[in-house]
Design an enzyme around this catalytic site. Structure first.
Site, mmCIF file in Angstrom:
data_model
loop_
_atom_site.group_PDB
_atom_site.id
_atom_site.type_symbol
_atom_site.label_atom_id
_atom_site.label_comp_id
_atom_site.label_asym_id
_atom_site.label_seq_id
_atom_site.Cartn_x
_atom_site.Cartn_y
_atom_site.Cartn_z
ATOM 1 N N ALA A 234 -2.259 -11.144 3.539
ATOM 2 C CA ALA A 234 -1.366 -10.458 4.827
ATOM 3 C C ALA A 234 0.079 -10.132 4.199
ATOM 4 O O ALA A 234 1.082 -10.624 4.182
ATOM 5 C CB ALA A 234 -1.327 -11.562 5.777
ATOM 6 N N GLU B 203 2.379 -4.707 7.980
ATOM 7 C CA GLU B 203 2.993 -5.077 9.617
ATOM 8 C C GLU B 203 2.898 -3.754 10.116
ATOM 9 O O GLU B 203 2.928 -2.558 9.521
ATOM 10 C CB GLU B 203 4.424 -5.759 9.537
ATOM 11 N N GLY C 113 4.222 -0.592 6.417
ATOM 12 C CA GLY C 113 2.886 -0.485 5.879
ATOM 13 C C GLY C 113 3.236 -0.257 4.335
ATOM 14 O O GLY C 113 3.040 -1.031 3.354
ATOM 15 N N ARG D 110 -37.149 17.981 -0.454
ATOM 16 C CA ARG D 110 -37.166 18.693 0.769
ATOM 17 C C ARG D 110 -37.668 19.931 0.501
ATOM 18 O O ARG D 110 -37.347 20.790 -0.498
ATOM 19 C CB ARG D 110 -35.538 18.502 1.427
ATOM 20 N N GLU E 207 -4.240 -0.497 0.351
ATOM 21 C CA GLU E 207 -3.568 -0.983 -1.052
ATOM 22 C C GLU E 207 -2.852 0.119 -1.558
ATOM 23 O O GLU E 207 -3.117 0.402 -2.669
ATOM 24 C CB GLU E 207 -4.824 -1.350 -1.826
ATOM 25 N N SER F 165 -2.911 7.392 -0.782
ATOM 26 C CA SER F 165 -2.829 8.478 -1.831
ATOM 27 C C SER F 165 -1.487 8.996 -2.019
ATOM 28 O O SER F 165 -1.189 9.183 -3.346
ATOM 29 C CB SER F 165 -3.861 9.549 -1.710
#
Ligand SMILES: Cc1cc2nc3c(=O)[nH]c(=O)nc-3n(C[C@H](O)[C@H](O)[C@H](O)COP(=O)(O)OP(=O)(O)OC[C@H]3O[C@@H](n4cnc5c(N)ncnc54)[C@H](O)[C@@H]3O)c2cc1C
Length: 394
Positions: free
Chosen positions: A132, A135, A139, A273, A369, A372
């Protein structure tokens, strides 16, 4: 003879490169077989709050989390595991990766007692962990964290909140970054181990575009003993940055797994297809779309392998390589999933079909995490010293 694994999760020609060792190839083979044998569990058919713990337990029973308790750091193995698991199912990758991410600071900075308390259970999949940091007002800018940790005669009291926390609600323990000093910024942060049962800790679940166990955390006068501090006081920022730098390349690996699954499904569809007297795959523009997917898959796989190889070999520039791998692989995966869906036509938009799920699942990888744009900032910041080191002048 052992059953042959499904062909999709890995490109055998890339696995055969000297970037990998024999034990990596064996891991890729065994994990692919394991995923094939657990297809129903990993099919994203069950709600995440119940599927997550079941998948975690199965991963523990399979020995895939054993490295968390005393195993060596092996970023190539971690990337291969995420690639295989993401190919098999979103929650398989999510559960594995959050457990490994959250255990990272404990493995590196935990005292003997802290490690003995948590790591064996995490490695067996009997305990679930979360990490954690973010917030609502902090971020991308981790240095802006405001969750307050006040020192008391017996330990600490936490007050405030965390946002967008993976495994919120199913975690048994949270690794939490909080503010222990007035700053400035990153200098005033410390890490804590917070059991989910701590009085005053509440979870507010947040439904996301792809169903995953995720939520906000509320800390109201949460009293913790002194031993809850993880690492040194004031060391929270480097602890968070180190684990994120090491994990970013694995997000690229997961993106590759999702993208390969989409490309494989689209290829099967295009080859089968009927279209204008032939097959969909015979059309030049459709072939061009597949050529584009192939190039992006190769480039992403090589960048992820390079980042993991460099990190395993101690290259001090690994955060830059990790950012390059995450940035490219997640952006490319978004484009590949979109192209693959286009091959399906309307059938790609049917709710809960494989393509529709992949379309939703891939989106968050360009945000979590480090978005970009944050990766671009990391890559750009590394340009000057890199060039100077090679003697390039203007
Ligand atoms: C599925 C999912 C799981 C997550 N799990 C976790 C978790 O387990 N633990 C945890 O702590 N957090 C978690 N997060 C939170 C995640 O890390 C943050 O969402 C992320 O860091 C971005 O922060 P933010 O959402 O506040 O966006 P903001 O920081 O508000 O950014 C908004 C926009 O501004 C851009 N921006 C911000 N800074 C810069 C800059 N310097 N240069 C250029 N552009 C910039 C961003 O790229 C983005 O486009 C998760 C998020 C998701 C979606």
């Amino acid at each position: 003879m052992p059953p042959a694994p499904s062909p999709g999760a890995f490109d055998p020609r890339i696995l055969a490169l000297p970037l990998y060792e024999e034990h990596h190839r064996e891991l890729a083979h065994r994990l692919t077989l394991w995923c094939d044998g657990h297809e129903d569990l990993l099919a994203d058919a069950e709600p995440p709050m119940t599927a997550g713990p079941r998948i975690l337990r199965a991963l523990g029973d399979g020995g895939w989390l054993a490295f968390l308790d005393g195993g060596p750091d092996d970023h190539r193995a971690l990337c291969l595991a995420r690639e295989a698991l993401a190919y098999a199912g979103d929650l398989a990758d999510y559960t594995f990766s959050i457990q490994a991410l959250a255990a990272g600071p404990l493995r590196r900075h935990g005292t003997g007692e802290q490690r003995r308390r948590y790591l064996p259970g995490l490695a067996r999949g009997e305990l679930c962990a979360a990490f954690a940091v973010s917030e609502e007002a902090a971020g991308s800018d981790v240095a802006a964290i405001g969750l307050d940790a006040r020192e008391t005669a017996t330990g600490w009291v936490l007050d405030g909140g965390k946002a967008w926390i993976a495994h919120a609600g199913i975690a048994d323990v949270y690794t939490v970054i909080a503010r222990t000093g007035p700053g400035p910024g990153a200098l005033g942060l410390s890490a804590f181990l917070v059991p989910a049962t701590t009085p005053g800790l509440r979870v507010r679940p947040v439904p996301m575009i792809a169903p995953r166990a995720l939520g906000h955390l509320v800390f109201e006068e949460c009293a913790l003993p002194g031993q809850a501090l993880l690492g040194r006081r004031g060391g929270g920022f480097p602890i968070a940055m180190e684990v994120l730098d090491r994990f970013r390349m694995t997000v690229g690996a997961a993106a590759l797994g999702f993208a390969r699954r989409a490309a494989d499904a689209a290829l099967a569809r295009a080859l089968a297809r009927p279209m204008r007297g032939g097959k969909l795959f015979d059309l030049p523009t459709v072939r061009a779309a597949f050529a584009g997917m192939e190039v992006k898959l190769d480039a992403a796989a090589l960048l992820v392998a390079r980042a993991a190889w460099e990190t395993d070999h101690g290259d001090p520039r690994y955060p830059r390589h990790s950012a390059v791998a995450k940035f490219y692989a997640t952006e490319a995966a978004q484009e590949i999933v979109d192209s693959a869906l286009q091959v399906f036509g309307a059938a790609g938009l049917v709710r809960d079909s494989l393509m529709e799920r992949l379309y939703r699942q891939i989106r968050s990888l360009r945000i979590y995490e480090g978005s970009s744009e944050v990766q671009q900032a990391v890559i750009a910041a590394a340009i000057d010293p890199y060039r100077t080191a090679r003697g390039v002048s203007s």
